[in-house]
Design an enzyme around this catalytic site. Structure first.
Site, PDB file in Angstrom:
ATOM      1  N   THR A 195       1.995  78.141  41.720  1.00 24.49           N
ATOM      2  CA  THR A 195       2.782  77.676  42.871  1.00 24.49           C
ATOM      3  C   THR A 195       3.866  78.691  43.224  1.00 24.49           C
ATOM      4  O   THR A 195       4.117  78.977  44.400  1.00 24.49           O
ATOM      5  CB  THR A 195       3.413  76.304  42.553  1.00 24.49           C
ATOM      6  OG1 THR A 195       2.359  75.396  42.265  1.00 24.49           O
ATOM      7  CG2 THR A 195       4.223  75.769  43.704  1.00 24.49           C
ATOM      8  N   GLU A 240       9.587  69.897  37.349  1.00 21.04           N
ATOM      9  CA  GLU A 240       8.836  70.489  38.473  1.00 21.04           C
ATOM     10  C   GLU A 240       9.470  71.824  38.880  1.00 21.04           C
ATOM     11  O   GLU A 240       8.772  72.782  39.205  1.00 21.04           O
ATOM     12  CB  GLU A 240       8.825  69.490  39.632  1.00 21.04           C
ATOM     13  CG  GLU A 240       8.011  69.876  40.838  1.00 21.04           C
ATOM     14  CD  GLU A 240       6.515  69.815  40.611  1.00 21.04           C
ATOM     15  OE1 GLU A 240       6.033  70.391  39.611  1.00 21.04           O
ATOM     16  OE2 GLU A 240       5.807  69.239  41.440  1.00 21.04           O
TER      17      GLU A 240
HETATM   18  N1  HSE Z   1       4.603  71.429  48.382  1.00 24.25           N
HETATM   19  C1  HSE Z   1       4.317  72.287  47.278  1.00 24.25           C
HETATM   20  C2  HSE Z   1       3.767  73.611  47.799  1.00 24.25           C
HETATM   21  C3  HSE Z   1       3.303  71.612  46.400  1.00 24.25           C
HETATM   22  O1  HSE Z   1       2.868  73.555  48.635  1.00 24.25           O
HETATM   23  O2  HSE Z   1       4.233  74.668  47.386  1.00 24.25           O
HETATM   24  C4  HSE Z   1       2.900  72.413  45.201  1.00 24.25           C
HETATM   25  O3  HSE Z   1       3.693  72.153  44.109  1.00 24.25           O
END
Ligand code: HSE
Length: 309
Positions: free
Chosen positions: A181, A128
């Site tokens: 992201t 991740e």
């Molecule tokens: N919590 C993370 C974000 C989830 O909002 O960046 C996406 O991987």
């Protein structure tokens, strides 16, 4: 056992009030992964279909997660991972988490399950982290544990599986644009004003309480995001209109799914969730933009084993 085939589901992170700590697992959307033992130590990426993914084991999220597990575990054999990638990377429904979680889950099974699902989160985090530039378990935890999960600490990986009010149904609209992201995190501010923080922890506490008490009204009141969405909304075409349309059609709450561009809503009952889907679609139909609509109950199981031999 030499080979395992599994379904690694998509997930929704943040759920409006729990940035980086709250998430739930979706049911119908997910990747199909086959993990096979090989005679060469290490992890390799075999066949990839559905999407283009790196074949270099140091760059593919699944192999990076698998290698993190093998670093701490003695194994005389290696593993090949084949992926039928149905979750588009950069869609906001946990594409990298499904790959990372699926890889460590499958390898763990083939090793005779030395680790619990909770322990596997730590290894999956390595995968991740290369996808989003920051290790956070809010997508991984629901994929590995099923249902709703809360990550009390992303450092120590203190993760709690939460209960699931049975009538909750999710609607997710996925505009077919890629939002990395890494990018949607880079636009966030490192600090938040105290009054916003107070609102947010009030909402998150209330949301968790609502899950334990099946209090759909409280759950609805808690699904607010005054901290992250104001920055990210501009990255998603017609975000606020779509969210408002979902709420007007009866959704308990609606927001950005993970880091977007998908938009999710939670409703009480399938009928309402369908109406919410039609309402969200009505906004997107007028845009010159391809999209997908998903309806899903909460997947309380997480990863499913399809076959083993
Ligand atoms: N919590 C993370 C974000 C989830 O909002 O960046 C996406 O991987």
């Amino acid at each position: 056992m030499n080979q395992i085939e599994l379904f690694a589901p998509a997930s929704v992170a943040n759920v409006s009030c729990g940035f980086d700590v709250l998430g739930f697992c979706l049911d119908p959307i997910g990747d199909i992964m086959r993990i096979s033992k090989t005679n060469t130590p290490g992890v390799t990426i075999g066949n990839v279909s559905g999407q283009t993914l790196p074949k270099d084991p140091q760059k593919n999220v699944a192999s990076v997660a698998g290698l993190a597990l093998l670093k701490e575990t003695s194994s005389e054999f290696g593993f090949q991972i084949d992926i039928d990638k149905k979750i588009k990377p950069g869609s906001g429904i946990g594409s990298s988490a499904a790959s990372a979680a699926g890889a460590v889950f499958g390898i763990n099974e083939l090793l005779g399950n030395p680790y619990s699902s909770k322990e596997l989160i730590r290894f999956a985090m390595a995968g991740e982290a290369i996808a989003s530039g920051a290790a956070h378990a809010d997508n991984l935890a629901p994929v590995l544990l099923g249902g709703f999960t809360l990550v009390r600490s992303n450092e120590t990986l203190d993760v709690i599986k939460l209960p699931n009010p049975t009538e909750l149904v999710a609607t997710v609209i996925h505009p077919k644009i890629e939002l990395k992201t890494l990018h949607s995190r880079s636009i966030l501010k490192p600090t938040i004003p105290l009054n916003k923080a107070i609102e947010q922890w009030g909402n998150l506490g209330a949301f968790v309480s609502a899950l334990y008490t099946d209090d759909y009204d409280l759950l609805s009141r808690s699904m607010e995001d005054k901290v992250i969405e104001p920055y990210r909304a501009m990255l998603i075409p017609k975000f606020e209109e779509t969210r408002q349309a979902a709420l007007k059609a009866g959704a308990l709450g609606s927001g950005i799914s993970g880091s977007g561009p998908s938009i999710f809503a939670l409703s009480k009952g399938r009928q309402t969730a369908e109406k919410v889907g039609i309402a969200m679609e009505s906004i997107y139909k007028n845009l010159n933009l391809d999209y997908q609509l998903h309806l899903s109950k909460i997947n309380t199981e997480g990863i499913k084993i399809l076959d083993r031999s």
